[in-house]
Enzyme design. Sequence first.
Site, PDB file in Angstrom:
ATOM      1  N   GLU A 173      12.043  -6.500  18.276  1.00 63.91           N
ATOM      2  CA  GLU A 173      12.815  -7.468  17.891  1.00 63.91           C
ATOM      3  C   GLU A 173      14.198  -6.812  17.820  1.00 63.91           C
ATOM      4  O   GLU A 173      14.393  -6.193  17.051  1.00 63.91           O
ATOM      5  CB  GLU A 173      12.565  -8.420  16.910  1.00 63.91           C
ATOM      6  CG  GLU A 173      11.165  -9.080  16.858  1.00 63.91           C
ATOM      7  CD  GLU A 173      10.849 -10.110  17.854  1.00 63.91           C
ATOM      8  OE1 GLU A 173      12.013 -10.579  18.434  1.00 63.91           O
ATOM      9  OE2 GLU A 173       9.815 -10.283  18.494  1.00 63.91           O
ATOM     10  N   CYS A 224      20.136 -11.399  12.218  1.00 64.16           N
ATOM     11  CA  CYS A 224      19.876 -11.124  13.460  1.00 64.16           C
ATOM     12  C   CYS A 224      19.980 -12.696  13.882  1.00 64.16           C
ATOM     13  O   CYS A 224      20.400 -12.873  15.248  1.00 64.16           O
ATOM     14  CB  CYS A 224      18.463 -10.838  14.098  1.00 64.16           C
ATOM     15  SG  CYS A 224      17.149 -11.432  13.002  1.00 64.16           S
TER      16      CYS A 224
HETATM   17  P1  NAD Z   1      19.683  -0.120  14.313  1.00 62.93           P
HETATM   18  O1  NAD Z   1      19.067  -0.169  15.587  1.00 62.93           O
HETATM   19  O2  NAD Z   1      20.898   0.867  13.945  1.00 62.93           O
HETATM   20  O3  NAD Z   1      18.749   0.794  13.403  1.00 62.93           O
HETATM   21  C1  NAD Z   1      17.179   0.320  13.433  1.00 62.93           C
HETATM   22  C2  NAD Z   1      16.417   1.808  13.216  1.00 62.93           C
HETATM   23  O4  NAD Z   1      16.392   2.406  14.131  1.00 62.93           O
HETATM   24  C3  NAD Z   1      16.625   2.350  11.906  1.00 62.93           C
HETATM   25  O5  NAD Z   1      15.612   2.894  11.214  1.00 62.93           O
HETATM   26  C4  NAD Z   1      17.565   3.347  12.261  1.00 62.93           C
HETATM   27  O6  NAD Z   1      17.515   4.649  11.577  1.00 62.93           O
HETATM   28  C5  NAD Z   1      17.101   3.698  13.708  1.00 62.93           C
HETATM   29  N1  NAD Z   1      18.058   4.285  14.725  1.00 62.93           N
HETATM   30  C6  NAD Z   1      19.036   3.935  14.732  1.00 62.93           C
HETATM   31  N2  NAD Z   1      19.739   4.714  15.820  1.00 62.93           N
HETATM   32  C7  NAD Z   1      18.650   5.173  16.284  1.00 62.93           C
HETATM   33  C8  NAD Z   1      18.640   6.226  17.557  1.00 62.93           C
HETATM   34  N3  NAD Z   1      19.803   6.553  18.369  1.00 62.93           N
HETATM   35  N4  NAD Z   1      17.301   6.672  18.147  1.00 62.93           N
HETATM   36  C9  NAD Z   1      16.328   6.325  17.254  1.00 62.93           C
HETATM   37  N5  NAD Z   1      16.519   5.698  15.917  1.00 62.93           N
HETATM   38  C10 NAD Z   1      17.452   5.059  15.649  1.00 62.93           C
HETATM   39  O7  NAD Z   1      19.629  -1.500  13.560  1.00 62.93           O
HETATM   40  P2  NAD Z   1      20.036  -1.929  11.821  1.00 62.93           P
HETATM   41  O8  NAD Z   1      21.491  -1.802  11.935  1.00 62.93           O
HETATM   42  O9  NAD Z   1      19.437  -1.301  11.110  1.00 62.93           O
HETATM   43  O10 NAD Z   1      19.862  -3.624  12.124  1.00 62.93           O
HETATM   44  C11 NAD Z   1      20.851  -4.399  12.771  1.00 62.93           C
HETATM   45  C12 NAD Z   1      20.043  -4.707  14.034  1.00 62.93           C
HETATM   46  O11 NAD Z   1      18.741  -5.319  14.014  1.00 62.93           O
HETATM   47  C13 NAD Z   1      20.918  -5.870  14.850  1.00 62.93           C
HETATM   48  O12 NAD Z   1      21.156  -5.814  16.050  1.00 62.93           O
HETATM   49  C14 NAD Z   1      20.019  -7.088  14.536  1.00 62.93           C
HETATM   50  O13 NAD Z   1      20.302  -8.246  15.389  1.00 62.93           O
HETATM   51  C15 NAD Z   1      18.588  -6.301  14.624  1.00 62.93           C
HETATM   52  N6  NAD Z   1      17.673  -7.316  13.945  1.00 62.93           N
HETATM   53  C16 NAD Z   1      16.794  -7.979  14.606  1.00 62.93           C
HETATM   54  C17 NAD Z   1      15.808  -8.794  14.173  1.00 62.93           C
HETATM   55  C18 NAD Z   1      14.941  -9.777  14.897  1.00 62.93           C
HETATM   56  O14 NAD Z   1      14.070 -10.090  14.411  1.00 62.93           O
HETATM   57  N7  NAD Z   1      15.258  -9.829  16.420  1.00 62.93           N
HETATM   58  C19 NAD Z   1      15.741  -8.960  12.803  1.00 62.93           C
HETATM   59  C20 NAD Z   1      16.594  -7.828  11.982  1.00 62.93           C
HETATM   60  C21 NAD Z   1      17.436  -7.372  12.789  1.00 62.93           C
END
Ligand code: NAD
Length: 543
Positions: free
Chosen positions: A293, A327
């Site tokens: 998601e 999100c």
């Molecule tokens: P993010 O993608 O930065 O991080 C998510 C996870 O991925 C974290 O654990 C992070 O450490 C890891 N990560 C970050 N960069 C990475 C990389 N290059 N390689 C591998 N892993 C990596 O997201 P965030 O800032 O924690 O959350 C915000 C995002 O999540 C927004 O885009 C939001 O829309 C989305 N979100 C979506 C939903 C949904 O249900 N659709 C719900 C909550 C958040």
Amino acid sequence: MNDAIVRVPKPYNEPVFAYAPGSSERASVEAELDRMAGEEIEIPCIIGGQRVKTGRLEPIVMPHNHGHVLARFHVAGPGEVERAIAAALDAKREWEAMSWQSRVAVFLRAAELLAGPYRMTLNAATMLGQSKTCHQAEIDAACELIDFWRFNCAYAEGLYAQQPSSPPGMWNMVELRPLEGYVFALTPFNFTAIAANLPTAPALMGNTAVWKPSESQTLAAYYTALLLEEAGLPPGVVNFIPGFGPELAGPALEHPSFGGLHFTGSTQVFRSLWQRVGQNLDRYRSYPRLVGETGGKDFIVAHASADDDALITAIVRGGYEYQGQKCSAVSRVYVAASVWQRIEEKLVDTIASIAMGDVRDYRNFMAAVIKRAAFDRHVAAIEAARTASGVRIAAGGETDASIGWFVRPTLLVVDDPGYQTMKEELFGPIVTLHVYPDQKYSDVLEIVDQTSPYGLTGAVFARERGAIDQAMAALRHSAGNFYINDKPTGAVVGQQPFGGARASGTDDKAGSPWNLLRFAAPRTIKETFVPPTDYRYSFMSDS
Ligand code: NAD
């Protein structure tokens, strides 16, 4: 217990506490906030039930007071990923052999522990570590997570109960096996409930998991891991390895026993993980399940017949609660000119009146954004808006990072509905609004559908039924969660299953049977009671 066909208790949504001045819940959360703010804990990895200290320590600070260190966590590296995978595979045998009722009992106990003794711990950690107001923490860390656990248990029972028909002489059955191997749960900062659900939903179905929480949510994630231990989750079923995604995702996706990814986070990261999995495909024993998601560019479209105050409230709550870091948060709004004429002043005044600051000052509606990088991104968007032609900062625009990462709720009014902040996710308290001529409703619906690559949430505000029906049809694929005369945030487990398609993810709906099914591998069994003993069919006989 073999000799009973038991039923999972009927799930219900956890009531939301109000935290009014003088209430007992207010006193309890304050005591827990004081305790946490007064200490600096050390957070280890938890692998196979063992506390693992790597010695590489990273601070966890309060976003609204970034000089205040709440904890330091031991950063996991590739070695800890390997150990966590080994522990998950080791724990798998017993865990998947356990009766599903016993697994359910662990998570029902976890829900009750969270409803009771752990409630204020997870709420306080979410308030301080992720800068949520008490209301935002309560609906996330307490209520949504309790709901995930209670409802998923009932959904699992419903899935196990679905069986094929059996004509006379045979018995057909389907069992839902867990996936082979382990599940990698990579979780976001913005919801304590989502972070906990990603490793535990697969675990409920008999899988074991390697859980890498967000570095910005590690405090609440750690307390969640302790709660799960107390609930009786066996060691190794969920292995907690805090650290940095780019360092850990690679090793976690390379092992031949990688069975599934449960991800929530940004679209870019999910795409990069999917590509990596594709490159590794020849290594794996199975085709891994990829459930993600991701981002959104969530909209409100207001028809000329919209109710003014309902619309203003939806923009303010939907756009700015939790600093727009949901999100599902509204970030683009399309308003009919006649409505805009009536609401502009009131909307701008309302936004200007929003109180913002420390989460322990209960008068505040908003607090800080999660980290420096997010703050810088919002500052850059606001600065670009200041100089762009056809863009007006109607409210907000002030930022201050001296104590915490504070960005005032900001409203940009744009002439061009294709302006950058109408298309790209910023994930902060910046709403962009476009005013369209009343008679161009059909055209604007087309623009809403085509402007952004996402498809997560959206809302229509209208009193005319025809306008609602038109939006429902035109925006059928624009949002996985569609709202009529309501803000597009605040989905409740068991009521509005959540998730979107297009660039917003695989639309497997967290907290639903469809999500659980992604972590199951059905096995069909046919038993014939009296098997045939002659290969010849009757049509083959001579007479
Ligand atoms: P993010 O993608 O930065 O991080 C998510 C996870 O991925 C974290 O654990 C992070 O450490 C890891 N990560 C970050 N960069 C990475 C990389 N290059 N390689 C591998 N892993 C990596 O997201 P965030 O800032 O924690 O959350 C915000 C995002 O999540 C927004 O885009 C939001 O829309 C989305 N979100 C979506 C939903 C949904 O249900 N659709 C719900 C909550 C958040």
